[in-house]
Enzyme design. Structure first.
Site, PDB file in Angstrom:
ATOM      1  N   GLU A  44       0.873  -1.169   0.000  1.00 17.53           N
ATOM      2  CA  GLU A  44       0.000   0.000   0.000  1.00 17.53           C
ATOM      3  C   GLU A  44       0.914   1.224   0.000  1.00 17.53           C
ATOM      4  O   GLU A  44       1.786   1.341   0.860  1.00 17.53           O
ATOM      5  CB  GLU A  44      -0.890   0.010   1.245  1.00 17.53           C
ATOM      6  CG  GLU A  44      -1.836   1.188   1.216  1.00 17.53           C
ATOM      7  CD  GLU A  44      -2.828   1.235   2.367  1.00 17.53           C
ATOM      8  OE1 GLU A  44      -2.833   0.320   3.213  1.00 17.53           O
ATOM      9  OE2 GLU A  44      -3.590   2.223   2.403  1.00 17.53           O
ATOM     10  N   ARG A 271       5.458 -12.887   9.787  1.00 18.60           N
ATOM     11  CA  ARG A 271       6.018 -11.547   9.614  1.00 18.60           C
ATOM     12  C   ARG A 271       7.432 -11.493  10.170  1.00 18.60           C
ATOM     13  O   ARG A 271       7.780 -12.267  11.063  1.00 18.60           O
ATOM     14  CB  ARG A 271       5.233 -10.518  10.428  1.00 18.60           C
ATOM     15  CG  ARG A 271       3.859 -10.253  10.055  1.00 18.60           C
ATOM     16  CD  ARG A 271       3.256  -9.229  11.011  1.00 18.60           C
ATOM     17  NE  ARG A 271       3.623  -7.878  10.642  1.00 18.60           N
ATOM     18  CZ  ARG A 271       2.996  -7.189   9.686  1.00 18.60           C
ATOM     19  NH1 ARG A 271       1.990  -7.726   9.020  1.00 18.60           N
ATOM     20  NH2 ARG A 271       3.370  -5.961   9.391  1.00 18.60           N
ATOM     21  N   LYS A 281       4.046   0.876  10.112  1.00 19.22           N
ATOM     22  CA  LYS A 281       4.185   2.061   9.269  1.00 19.22           C
ATOM     23  C   LYS A 281       3.613   3.297   9.951  1.00 19.22           C
ATOM     24  O   LYS A 281       4.119   4.400   9.778  1.00 19.22           O
ATOM     25  CB  LYS A 281       3.473   1.842   7.926  1.00 19.22           C
ATOM     26  CG  LYS A 281       4.335   1.105   6.917  1.00 19.22           C
ATOM     27  CD  LYS A 281       3.775   1.229   5.513  1.00 19.22           C
ATOM     28  CE  LYS A 281       2.888   0.073   5.187  1.00 19.22           C
ATOM     29  NZ  LYS A 281       2.383   0.089   3.808  1.00 19.22           N
TER      30      LYS A 281
HETATM   31  P1  ATP Z   1      -0.470  -1.603   6.602  1.00 17.57           P
HETATM   32  O1  ATP Z   1      -0.826  -1.697   8.033  1.00 17.57           O
HETATM   33  O2  ATP Z   1      -0.302  -0.206   6.129  1.00 17.57           O
HETATM   34  O3  ATP Z   1      -1.273  -2.471   5.684  1.00 17.57           O
HETATM   35  P2  ATP Z   1       1.671  -3.396   6.006  1.00 17.57           P
HETATM   36  O4  ATP Z   1       2.952  -3.439   6.754  1.00 17.57           O
HETATM   37  O5  ATP Z   1       0.804  -4.577   5.954  1.00 17.57           O
HETATM   38  O6  ATP Z   1       0.990  -2.144   6.609  1.00 17.57           O
HETATM   39  P3  ATP Z   1       1.567  -3.308   3.118  1.00 17.57           P
HETATM   40  O7  ATP Z   1       2.055  -2.248   2.224  1.00 17.57           O
HETATM   41  O8  ATP Z   1       0.132  -3.638   3.088  1.00 17.57           O
HETATM   42  O9  ATP Z   1       2.022  -2.890   4.576  1.00 17.57           O
HETATM   43  O10 ATP Z   1       2.428  -4.624   2.922  1.00 17.57           O
HETATM   44  C1  ATP Z   1       2.748  -5.164   1.675  1.00 17.57           C
HETATM   45  C2  ATP Z   1       3.136  -6.597   1.839  1.00 17.57           C
HETATM   46  O11 ATP Z   1       4.246  -6.705   2.726  1.00 17.57           O
HETATM   47  C3  ATP Z   1       2.017  -7.434   2.435  1.00 17.57           C
HETATM   48  O12 ATP Z   1       1.921  -8.640   1.696  1.00 17.57           O
HETATM   49  C4  ATP Z   1       2.455  -7.701   3.834  1.00 17.57           C
HETATM   50  O13 ATP Z   1       1.985  -8.923   4.300  1.00 17.57           O
HETATM   51  C5  ATP Z   1       3.978  -7.668   3.723  1.00 17.57           C
HETATM   52  N1  ATP Z   1       4.575  -7.266   4.994  1.00 17.57           N
HETATM   53  C6  ATP Z   1       4.329  -6.140   5.691  1.00 17.57           C
HETATM   54  N2  ATP Z   1       5.011  -6.133   6.848  1.00 17.57           N
HETATM   55  C7  ATP Z   1       5.718  -7.281   6.903  1.00 17.57           C
HETATM   56  C8  ATP Z   1       6.622  -7.871   7.847  1.00 17.57           C
HETATM   57  N3  ATP Z   1       6.934  -7.257   8.991  1.00 17.57           N
HETATM   58  N4  ATP Z   1       7.148  -9.072   7.547  1.00 17.57           N
HETATM   59  C9  ATP Z   1       6.858  -9.695   6.395  1.00 17.57           C
HETATM   60  N5  ATP Z   1       6.020  -9.201   5.470  1.00 17.57           N
HETATM   61  C10 ATP Z   1       5.445  -8.008   5.703  1.00 17.57           C
END
Ligand code: ATP
Ligand code: MG
Length: 569
Positions: A44, A271, A281
């Site tokens: 996102e 994660r 974020k």
């Molecule tokens: P938000 O709360 O804004 O959705 P988010 O960290 O999930 O935050 P995204 O941009 O939606 O951010 O994440 C993009 C991809 O990265 C998603 O598939 C998510 O699962 C993965 N991702 C985000 N944070 C992690 C993490 N700490 N470890 C592994 N994968 C992650």
């Protein structure tokens, strides 16, 4: 003893695969989706990518690479309130830096707004969706709990006609934000809370960075993600464990649109959580907005851009991700492991140079005042192909203040009155005296040198205990060093929800040292991203702020891990 199996078929090698790769290998072997493999990375654009995203990127792009598939980059831009093109650009740059390529497969969830809207209209017509006039608080209050069924909304049984009319008017902007939502009509008693008439669309009036004011209703994640996967031909939709309970809903909406020829499949892994930092974020944005760090790419941030600026290499980040692997359960990984991977790679690739962080002058009294000679320095003993460079030597040099002691303890192998040390790459010197100011601070150390001990001459074989780094005073260039330490003083900030996370920041996470002395070669090659090892000190790279005449080096990491030791004391 194990007998190695001979692999003389076209089958995919399945040993040493992680569990996601194993699933993919099985699906390919079973001929699912016509043998196609297509993953996606779906950020996102509401912030910069962090090391957690790097883990997802390595998985999404890595598995595609491994099995000859493709990976899409899809911006999940369904909430214009928080999203921005600045983030889109940074995300592209960070993925490229990590070494992955999405070719021409760059997509946006917003590209699918028309299709998603049409699907919503269809579901309304089929009696599978309704407009709810309640507030989000009222809706939440009716949701029930996992053991108590929810309560039907009073608007649940509206006529199709009324629902169509209201939804279209929602999108025309006739109603205020928060006044109405579109909900899927599924099951308010489902044991899966996500099935209790989830929200499909909400009203947002902020213009979208790509679609402007075309839309006043925006789809929720659960109504956008799976369908976007489907529209794009994604076969394996790999995400993190918090989406496990969403998976049935993912499949539910896919059932509404898929035929038998193909369907995307959601797979979840753990994660990445790291000690001494935060990965949310929202919190990272807060640190940036409140000036608690110097931007998203502050070298203390767990962002990819911060790590790049600090001097971490793409290889070190990828090696770290390999090291921690992918599992089905949450864990907290030690930042020391990441730092280990960084040191490991920098040791291989960093060019060695001399810099003195806390200089004190040393005069070699028997060396001619008007003479300069060049000594040869290895660029990298780990890499013979890296060659050498020349470094000037002269009568006055700088050494580290703490490499000299007037009254040394027994095991002090550096310089002391009457003692000898080797100047790396040059001569053996012997201390003959010191000068002090009125307060007793040492202002100058006096030595003599032994001309027979120059590197390369037979006399250089003579044994002395200590070797010091140094720079020629007349040739040294002044620079500023930024020394970074862990962003948080607490191992797991998220384990203390009662404390404001900002209060757990490490007050000593940045120390600026002015007036360090670097050899000319370092000054001439101070290009951001080029890794150096300042001998005996640590790994450094030039900061983008660095200018000729105002050099700035970031310490990427110290040579050894002193933190763990210090914590145990
Ligand atoms: P938000 O709360 O804004 O959705 P988010 O960290 O999930 O935050 P995204 O941009 O939606 O951010 O994440 C993009 C991809 O990265 C998603 O598939 C998510 O699962 C993965 N991702 C985000 N944070 C992690 C993490 N700490 N470890 C592994 N994968 C992650
Ligand atoms: Mg997300």
């Amino acid at each position: 003893m194990e007998t190695p199996e001979v692999n003389n078929t076209n089958e995919v090698e399945t040993r040493g695969l992680n569990f996601v790769e194993q699933i993919v290998a099985d699906d390919l072997a079973a001929g699912k989706n016509g043998g196609r493999l297509n993953t996606r990375f779906p950020p996102e654009p509401n912030g910069y990518l962090h090391i957690g995203h790097a883990k997802a990127i390595c998985m999404d792009f890595g598995v595609a690479e491994k099995f000859g598939g493709t990976c899409n980059l899809r911006f999940d831009d369904t909430n214009p309130v928080k999203e921005d093109v600045e983030y889109v650009d940074s995300i592209r740059e960070d993925i490229k830096w990590l070494g992955f390529d999405w070719g021409d497969r760059e997509y946006y969830a917003s590209d699918y707004f028309p299709k998603l809207y049409d699907l919503a209209i269809r579901l309304i017509k089929e009696g599978k969706a309704y407009v709810d006039d309640q507030t989000s608080e009222q809706i939440a209050a009716q949701k029930g709990t996992p053991t108590v069924p929810g309560v039907d909304s009073p608007f649940r049984n509206r006529s199709v006609q009324e629902n169509l009319d209201l939804f279209e008017r929602m999108n025309r902007g006739e109603f205020d934000e928060g006044s109405r939502v579109l909900r899927a009509k599924i099951d308010m008693a489902s044991s899966n809370m996500h099935f209790r008439d989830p929200i499909m669309y909400r009203i947002i009036k902020t213009p979208h960075h790509r679609t402007g004011t075309t839309w006043q209703v925006y789809p929720m994640y659960d109504f956008a993600h799976g369908q976007s996967d489907y529209f794009e031909g994604v076969t394996h939709s790999i995400c993190t464990l918090e989406f496990v309970p969403h998976r049935p809903l993912y499949d539910h909406f896919i059932d509404e649109i898929a035929d038998e020829s193909y369907r995307p499949r959601q797979i979840e892994f753990n994660r990445l959580n790291l000690t001494y930092t935060v990965m949310s974020k929202r919190k990272l944005l807060q640190l940036v907005n409140e000036g608690l760090v110097n931007g998203w790419d502050d070298p203390r941030m767990p962002t990819i851009s911060g790590m790049r600026r600090r001097g971490y290499t793409p290889a070190s980040v990828r090696n770290f991700i390999d090291l921690i692997g992918y599992t089905k359960y949450e864990a907290l990984n030690s930042i020391s492991l990441l730092e280990h991977a960084v040191r490991d790679d920098l040791n291989r690739v960093a060019t060695r140079g001399m810099a003195v962080m806390d200089p004190v002058k040393l005069v070699i009294t028997n060396y001619p005042a008007d003479q300069t000679e060049m000594v040869e320095m290895e660029n990298n003993p780990e890499d013979p192909a890296s060659g050498t460079h020349q470094m000037p030597f002269s009568r006055e040099i700088y050494i580290e203040r703490d490499d000299f002691m007037e009254n040394p303890p027994k095991k002090f192998f550096r310089l002391a009155p009457g003692g000898e040390v080797r100047l790396k790459g040059a001569y053996i010197i012997k201390c003959t005296g010191v000068e002090k100011d009125a307060d007793g601070n040492i202002t100058e150390i006096q030595c003599t040198y032994d001309p027979e001990t120059r590197s390369g001459l037979p006399g250089s074989m003579r044994k002395v205990k200590g070797t010091l780094h140094w720079v020629s005073a007349a040739h040294a260039v002044d620079a500023t060093a930024r020394l970074y330490d862990r962003l948080f003083a607490v191992e797991d900030p998220s384990a203390h929800p009662e404390v404001d996370f900002r209060e757990m920041l490490n007050p000593a996470s940045l120390r600026v040292v002015e007036g360090i002395k670097v050899e000319p070669f370092l000054a001439e090659n101070a290009v951001p991203g080029r890794p150096f090892q300042f001998q005996r000190i640590g790994y450094f790279t030039a900061d983008p702020d660095s200018r000729p005449g105002a050099l700035v080096f970031n310490r990427t990491i110290a040579l050894k891990d002193s933190w763990e030791k210090a914590q145990k004391k």
